[in-house]
Motif scaffolding. Structure first.
Motif, PDB file in Angstrom:
ATOM      1  N   ASP A  12      -4.843  -7.301  -6.164  1.00  0.00           N
ATOM      2  CA  ASP A  12      -4.189  -8.546  -6.573  1.00  0.00           C
ATOM      3  C   ASP A  12      -4.609  -9.757  -5.747  1.00  0.00           C
ATOM      4  O   ASP A  12      -4.238 -10.873  -6.070  1.00  0.00           O
ATOM      5  CB  ASP A  12      -2.665  -8.400  -6.484  1.00  0.00           C
ATOM      6  N   CYS A  13      -5.359  -9.548  -4.676  1.00  0.00           N
ATOM      7  CA  CYS A  13      -5.777 -10.658  -3.808  1.00  0.00           C
ATOM      8  C   CYS A  13      -7.021 -11.311  -4.393  1.00  0.00           C
ATOM      9  O   CYS A  13      -8.025 -10.648  -4.653  1.00  0.00           O
ATOM     10  CB  CYS A  13      -6.069 -10.156  -2.398  1.00  0.00           C
ATOM     11  N   ARG A  14      -6.954 -12.615  -4.593  1.00  0.00           N
ATOM     12  CA  ARG A  14      -8.083 -13.374  -5.127  1.00  0.00           C
ATOM     13  C   ARG A  14      -8.402 -14.522  -4.182  1.00  0.00           C
ATOM     14  O   ARG A  14      -7.521 -15.286  -3.814  1.00  0.00           O
ATOM     15  CB  ARG A  14      -7.759 -13.912  -6.514  1.00  0.00           C
ATOM     16  N   LEU A  15      -9.662 -14.627  -3.778  1.00  0.00           N
ATOM     17  CA  LEU A  15     -10.115 -15.684  -2.880  1.00  0.00           C
ATOM     18  C   LEU A  15     -11.155 -16.531  -3.604  1.00  0.00           C
ATOM     19  O   LEU A  15     -12.044 -15.991  -4.267  1.00  0.00           O
ATOM     20  CB  LEU A  15     -10.737 -15.094  -1.611  1.00  0.00           C
ATOM     21  N   HIS A  16     -11.047 -17.836  -3.452  1.00  0.00           N
ATOM     22  CA  HIS A  16     -12.018 -18.762  -4.012  1.00  0.00           C
ATOM     23  C   HIS A  16     -12.763 -19.401  -2.846  1.00  0.00           C
ATOM     24  O   HIS A  16     -12.147 -19.989  -1.964  1.00  0.00           O
ATOM     25  CB  HIS A  16     -11.321 -19.832  -4.860  1.00  0.00           C
ATOM     26  N   VAL A  34      -2.842  -6.681   4.013  1.00  0.00           N
ATOM     27  CA  VAL A  34      -3.425  -5.531   3.329  1.00  0.00           C
ATOM     28  C   VAL A  34      -2.618  -4.312   3.746  1.00  0.00           C
ATOM     29  O   VAL A  34      -2.707  -3.865   4.892  1.00  0.00           O
ATOM     30  CB  VAL A  34      -4.917  -5.347   3.700  1.00  0.00           C
ATOM     31  N   ASP A  35      -1.804  -3.788   2.831  1.00  0.00           N
ATOM     32  CA  ASP A  35      -0.948  -2.657   3.182  1.00  0.00           C
ATOM     33  C   ASP A  35      -1.746  -1.406   3.519  1.00  0.00           C
ATOM     34  O   ASP A  35      -1.342  -0.618   4.360  1.00  0.00           O
ATOM     35  CB  ASP A  35       0.044  -2.369   2.056  1.00  0.00           C
ATOM     36  N   GLU A  36      -2.903  -1.211   2.900  1.00  0.00           N
ATOM     37  CA  GLU A  36      -3.774  -0.056   3.171  1.00  0.00           C
ATOM     38  C   GLU A  36      -4.945  -0.495   4.042  1.00  0.00           C
ATOM     39  O   GLU A  36      -6.107  -0.283   3.700  1.00  0.00           O
ATOM     40  CB  GLU A  36      -4.252   0.549   1.850  1.00  0.00           C
ATOM     41  N   LEU A  37      -4.631  -1.100   5.188  1.00  0.00           N
ATOM     42  CA  LEU A  37      -5.659  -1.687   6.048  1.00  0.00           C
ATOM     43  C   LEU A  37      -6.654  -0.650   6.547  1.00  0.00           C
ATOM     44  O   LEU A  37      -7.857  -0.897   6.568  1.00  0.00           O
ATOM     45  CB  LEU A  37      -5.001  -2.409   7.231  1.00  0.00           C
ATOM     46  N   ARG A  64      -1.379  -4.843  13.047  1.00  0.00           N
ATOM     47  CA  ARG A  64      -2.714  -4.258  13.204  1.00  0.00           C
ATOM     48  C   ARG A  64      -3.625  -5.167  12.400  1.00  0.00           C
ATOM     49  O   ARG A  64      -3.306  -5.517  11.261  1.00  0.00           O
ATOM     50  CB  ARG A  64      -2.754  -2.837  12.675  1.00  0.00           C
ATOM     51  N   GLU A  65      -4.781  -5.552  12.975  1.00  0.00           N
ATOM     52  CA  GLU A  65      -5.629  -6.554  12.342  1.00  0.00           C
ATOM     53  C   GLU A  65      -7.103  -6.169  12.377  1.00  0.00           C
ATOM     54  O   GLU A  65      -7.551  -5.465  13.280  1.00  0.00           O
ATOM     55  CB  GLU A  65      -5.471  -7.910  13.043  1.00  0.00           C
ATOM     56  N   PHE A  79      -4.542  -7.982   7.810  1.00  0.00           N
ATOM     57  CA  PHE A  79      -3.519  -7.444   8.703  1.00  0.00           C
ATOM     58  C   PHE A  79      -2.462  -6.661   7.933  1.00  0.00           C
ATOM     59  O   PHE A  79      -2.337  -6.777   6.719  1.00  0.00           O
ATOM     60  CB  PHE A  79      -2.847  -8.568   9.487  1.00  0.00           C
ATOM     61  N   ARG A  80      -1.718  -5.886   8.686  1.00  0.00           N
ATOM     62  CA  ARG A  80      -0.499  -5.257   8.194  1.00  0.00           C
ATOM     63  C   ARG A  80       0.451  -5.128   9.379  1.00  0.00           C
ATOM     64  O   ARG A  80       0.009  -4.993  10.533  1.00  0.00           O
ATOM     65  CB  ARG A  80      -0.762  -3.898   7.550  1.00  0.00           C
ATOM     66  N   PRO A  81       1.759  -5.179   9.124  1.00  0.00           N
ATOM     67  CA  PRO A  81       2.718  -4.926  10.197  1.00  0.00           C
ATOM     68  C   PRO A  81       2.530  -3.492  10.703  1.00  0.00           C
ATOM     69  O   PRO A  81       2.271  -2.577   9.906  1.00  0.00           O
ATOM     70  CB  PRO A  81       4.078  -5.114   9.548  1.00  0.00           C
ATOM     71  N   LYS A  82       2.620  -3.271  12.012  1.00  0.00           N
ATOM     72  CA  LYS A  82       2.415  -1.933  12.574  1.00  0.00           C
ATOM     73  C   LYS A  82       3.491  -0.956  12.125  1.00  0.00           C
ATOM     74  O   LYS A  82       3.261   0.232  12.077  1.00  0.00           O
ATOM     75  CB  LYS A  82       2.368  -1.987  14.098  1.00  0.00           C
ATOM     76  N   ASN A  83       4.672  -1.444  11.777  1.00  0.00           N
ATOM     77  CA  ASN A  83       5.752  -0.542  11.416  1.00  0.00           C
ATOM     78  C   ASN A  83       5.759  -0.185   9.936  1.00  0.00           C
ATOM     79  O   ASN A  83       6.691   0.420   9.447  1.00  0.00           O
ATOM     80  CB  ASN A  83       7.101  -1.142  11.807  1.00  0.00           C
ATOM     81  N   SER A  84       4.714  -0.559   9.177  1.00  0.00           N
ATOM     82  CA  SER A  84       4.695  -0.189   7.752  1.00  0.00           C
ATOM     83  C   SER A  84       3.537   0.731   7.439  1.00  0.00           C
ATOM     84  O   SER A  84       2.668   0.948   8.184  1.00  0.00           O
ATOM     85  CB  SER A  84       4.615  -1.439   6.870  1.00  0.00           C
TER      86      SER A  84
END
Length: 84
Positions: A12-16, A34-37, A64-65, A79-84
């Motif tokens: 779902d992420c779109r970059l221009h 990104v939840d599945e980093l 985490r980045e 990135f994603r939060p470390k607790n997820s």
């Protein structure tokens, strides 16, 4: 000879992206959750691109980045939060 304008997407992420004068300034940073980093990192490193191998870093502020830069000083921080 025209400036580049293109779009990238992953899920779902779109970059221009644009080289047009005034669209942004060099040295910009974009943060993308990104939840599945780890899976994204594994897919990038599996390509074995010899000039750039980003790493995963745990920050002191709870994320985490993975930082990917370009030759103009721009950065994408995935990135994603470390607790997820």
């Amino acid at each position: 000879g025209a400036p580049l304008y293109m779009g990238l997407h992953l899920g779902d992420c779109r970059l221009h992206l644009s080289e047009h004068h005034g669209d942004a300034c060099p040295g910009a940073t974009v943060r993308v959750r990104v939840d599945e980093l780890e899976a994204f990192h594994a897919a990038l490193t599996a390509k074995q691109y010899k000039y750039y191998r980003p790493s995963l870093v745990d920050t002191e502020w709870g994320t985490r980045e993975m930082v990917v830069g370009d030759g103009f000083g721009n950065k994408f921080v995935f990135f994603r939060p470390k607790n997820s």
